[in-house]
Design a protein around this motif. Structure first.
Motif, PDB file in Angstrom:
ATOM      1  N   TRP A   1       4.317   3.572 -15.471  1.00 55.80           N
ATOM      2  CA  TRP A   1       2.923   3.413 -15.062  1.00 55.80           C
ATOM      3  C   TRP A   1       2.429   2.015 -15.423  1.00 55.80           C
ATOM      4  N   ARG A   2       2.776   1.552 -16.616  1.00 46.56           N
ATOM      5  CA  ARG A   2       2.363   0.226 -17.059  1.00 46.56           C
ATOM      6  C   ARG A   2       3.049  -0.871 -16.246  1.00 46.56           C
TER       7      ARG A   2
ATOM      8  N   THR B   1      11.408  -6.101  -5.857  1.00 46.34           N
ATOM      9  CA  THR B   1      10.961  -4.754  -5.540  1.00 46.34           C
ATOM     10  C   THR B   1      11.427  -3.794  -6.613  1.00 46.34           C
ATOM     11  N   LEU B   2      10.517  -2.931  -7.057  1.00 39.64           N
ATOM     12  CA  LEU B   2      10.842  -1.869  -7.992  1.00 39.64           C
ATOM     13  C   LEU B   2      11.040  -0.608  -7.171  1.00 39.64           C
ATOM     14  N   LEU B   3      12.224   0.004  -7.311  1.00 38.41           N
ATOM     15  CA  LEU B   3      12.602   1.150  -6.476  1.00 38.41           C
ATOM     16  C   LEU B   3      12.848   2.396  -7.304  1.00 38.41           C
ATOM     17  N   HIS B   4      12.528   3.539  -6.719  1.00 40.09           N
ATOM     18  CA  HIS B   4      12.890   4.841  -7.277  1.00 40.09           C
ATOM     19  C   HIS B   4      13.531   5.620  -6.139  1.00 40.09           C
ATOM     20  N   ARG B   5      14.765   6.036  -6.336  1.00 43.60           N
ATOM     21  CA  ARG B   5      15.516   6.730  -5.283  1.00 43.60           C
ATOM     22  C   ARG B   5      15.467   5.965  -3.960  1.00 43.60           C
ATOM     23  N   ARG B   6      15.663   4.645  -4.072  1.00 39.32           N
ATOM     24  CA  ARG B   6      15.731   3.733  -2.938  1.00 39.32           C
ATOM     25  C   ARG B   6      14.410   3.580  -2.192  1.00 39.32           C
ATOM     26  N   ARG B   7      13.305   4.064  -2.793  1.00 33.42           N
ATOM     27  CA  ARG B   7      11.977   3.887  -2.194  1.00 33.42           C
ATOM     28  C   ARG B   7      11.158   2.941  -3.065  1.00 33.42           C
ATOM     29  N   ALA B   8      10.475   2.015  -2.432  1.00 36.63           N
ATOM     30  CA  ALA B   8       9.684   1.026  -3.157  1.00 36.63           C
ATOM     31  C   ALA B   8       8.488   1.675  -3.849  1.00 36.63           C
ATOM     32  N   ILE B   9       8.270   1.286  -5.113  1.00 38.57           N
ATOM     33  CA  ILE B   9       7.074   1.719  -5.828  1.00 38.57           C
ATOM     34  C   ILE B   9       6.233   0.534  -6.270  1.00 38.57           C
ATOM     35  N   ALA B  10       6.783  -0.678  -6.180  1.00 41.96           N
ATOM     36  CA  ALA B  10       6.028  -1.894  -6.505  1.00 41.96           C
ATOM     37  C   ALA B  10       6.746  -3.088  -5.891  1.00 41.96           C
ATOM     38  N   ARG B  11       5.947  -4.088  -5.485  1.00 42.27           N
ATOM     39  CA  ARG B  11       6.506  -5.303  -4.901  1.00 42.27           C
ATOM     40  C   ARG B  11       5.781  -6.507  -5.463  1.00 42.27           C
ATOM     41  N   CYS B  12       6.529  -7.578  -5.688  1.00 37.19           N
ATOM     42  CA  CYS B  12       5.968  -8.861  -6.127  1.00 37.19           C
ATOM     43  C   CYS B  12       6.552  -9.950  -5.237  1.00 37.19           C
ATOM     44  N   LYS B  13       5.709 -10.791  -4.681  1.00 39.58           N
ATOM     45  CA  LYS B  13       6.189 -11.883  -3.833  1.00 39.58           C
ATOM     46  C   LYS B  13       7.055 -12.841  -4.646  1.00 39.58           C
ATOM     47  N   ALA B  14       7.791 -13.692  -3.949  1.00 38.63           N
ATOM     48  CA  ALA B  14       8.682 -14.649  -4.616  1.00 38.63           C
ATOM     49  C   ALA B  14       8.021 -16.005  -4.853  1.00 38.63           C
ATOM     50  N   ASP B  15       6.704 -16.077  -4.674  1.00 36.66           N
ATOM     51  CA  ASP B  15       6.027 -17.327  -5.001  1.00 36.66           C
ATOM     52  C   ASP B  15       5.942 -17.466  -6.523  1.00 36.66           C
ATOM     53  N   ARG B  16       5.347 -18.539  -6.994  1.00 37.97           N
ATOM     54  CA  ARG B  16       5.314 -18.815  -8.438  1.00 37.97           C
ATOM     55  C   ARG B  16       4.658 -17.678  -9.218  1.00 37.97           C
TER      56      ARG B  16
ATOM     57  N   ARG C   1       0.826  -1.214   0.000  1.00 45.54           N
ATOM     58  CA  ARG C   1       0.000   0.000   0.000  1.00 45.54           C
ATOM     59  C   ARG C   1       0.855   1.257   0.000  1.00 45.54           C
ATOM     60  N   ARG C   2       1.870   1.286   0.845  1.00 42.70           N
ATOM     61  CA  ARG C   2       2.756   2.465   0.899  1.00 42.70           C
ATOM     62  C   ARG C   2       3.528   2.622  -0.412  1.00 42.70           C
ATOM     63  N   ALA C   3       3.962   1.497  -0.971  1.00 40.78           N
ATOM     64  CA  ALA C   3       4.672   1.542  -2.253  1.00 40.78           C
ATOM     65  C   ALA C   3       3.757   2.106  -3.328  1.00 40.78           C
ATOM     66  N   GLN C   4       2.507   1.672  -3.319  1.00 39.64           N
ATOM     67  CA  GLN C   4       1.552   2.156  -4.320  1.00 39.64           C
ATOM     68  C   GLN C   4       1.272   3.647  -4.141  1.00 39.64           C
ATOM     69  N   GLU C   5       1.173   4.097  -2.916  1.00 38.44           N
ATOM     70  CA  GLU C   5       0.954   5.527  -2.660  1.00 38.44           C
ATOM     71  C   GLU C   5       2.125   6.353  -3.197  1.00 38.44           C
ATOM     72  N   TYR C   6       3.347   5.880  -2.957  1.00 38.48           N
ATOM     73  CA  TYR C   6       4.523   6.592  -3.468  1.00 38.48           C
ATOM     74  C   TYR C   6       4.541   6.572  -4.994  1.00 38.48           C
ATOM     75  N   ALA C   7       4.192   5.440  -5.583  1.00 29.45           N
ATOM     76  CA  ALA C   7       4.144   5.331  -7.047  1.00 29.45           C
ATOM     77  C   ALA C   7       3.137   6.324  -7.624  1.00 29.45           C
ATOM     78  N   GLU C   8       1.979   6.463  -6.991  1.00 27.39           N
ATOM     79  CA  GLU C   8       0.971   7.408  -7.474  1.00 27.39           C
ATOM     80  C   GLU C   8       1.496   8.836  -7.445  1.00 27.39           C
ATOM     81  N   ARG C   9       2.191   9.201  -6.377  1.00 28.32           N
ATOM     82  CA  ARG C   9       2.775  10.555  -6.299  1.00 28.32           C
ATOM     83  C   ARG C   9       3.847  10.743  -7.378  1.00 28.32           C
ATOM     84  N   LEU C  10       4.689   9.746  -7.565  1.00 25.19           N
ATOM     85  CA  LEU C  10       5.758   9.818  -8.554  1.00 25.19           C
ATOM     86  C   LEU C  10       5.183   9.951  -9.964  1.00 25.19           C
ATOM     87  N   LEU C  11       4.144   9.187 -10.263  1.00 23.71           N
ATOM     88  CA  LEU C  11       3.588   9.155 -11.605  1.00 23.71           C
ATOM     89  C   LEU C  11       2.603  10.290 -11.879  1.00 23.71           C
TER      90      LEU C  11
END
Length: 123
Positions: A84-85, A35-50, A6-16
């Motif tokens: 964004w995509r 983890t997808l990072l911008h300036r060392r802050r997470a903007i997206a996360r994907c678990k390591a499951d299949r 949720r926090r990563a998504q909030e930061y991504a929304e501000r960035l985009l």
């Protein structure tokens, strides 16, 4: 401290919220997630499951890079539209058929945007 999705998504929304021709992002792969990072802050996360690993690979594809091995990262500059995509792809549940249809569309659009950006740079 691990950033929640949720926090990563909030930061991504501000960035985009502000369009940009070049945004530098880093895709880092851990044992437990990617983890997808911008300036060392997470903007997206994907678990390591299949399913999460598949999703992370598609995020990498949208960015025009390969998913790095566990413990490594890759940095790339992309437009905010491509980013964004990629962020949108990270939120998809690929177990649902409808999400896979949307995935195809987002990957096509990301590729078109990356190609358009390189065509503009070459002139």
């Amino acid at each position: 401290m691990v950033t929640s999705r949720r926090r990563a998504q909030e930061y991504a929304e501000r960035l985009l919220s502000t369009p940009s021709a070049r945004v530098e992002v880093t895709l880092r792969r851990w044992k437990t997630c990617s983890t997808l990072l911008h300036r060392r802050r997470a903007i997206a996360r994907c678990k390591a499951d299949r399913v999460g690993t598949w999703t992370a690979a598609f995020v990498a594809q949208a960015l025009g890079v390969d998913l790095p091995p566990v413990g490594e990262s890759v940095t790339v500059q992309v437009s905010s539209g491509t980013l964004w995509r990629a962020v949108g792809i990270s939120a998809l549940d690929l177990r649902q058929r409808e999400a896979r249809v949307l995935l195809g569309r987002l990957l096509e659009e990301a590729e078109m945007q990356r190609n358009a950006g390189t065509a503009v740079e070459s002139h």
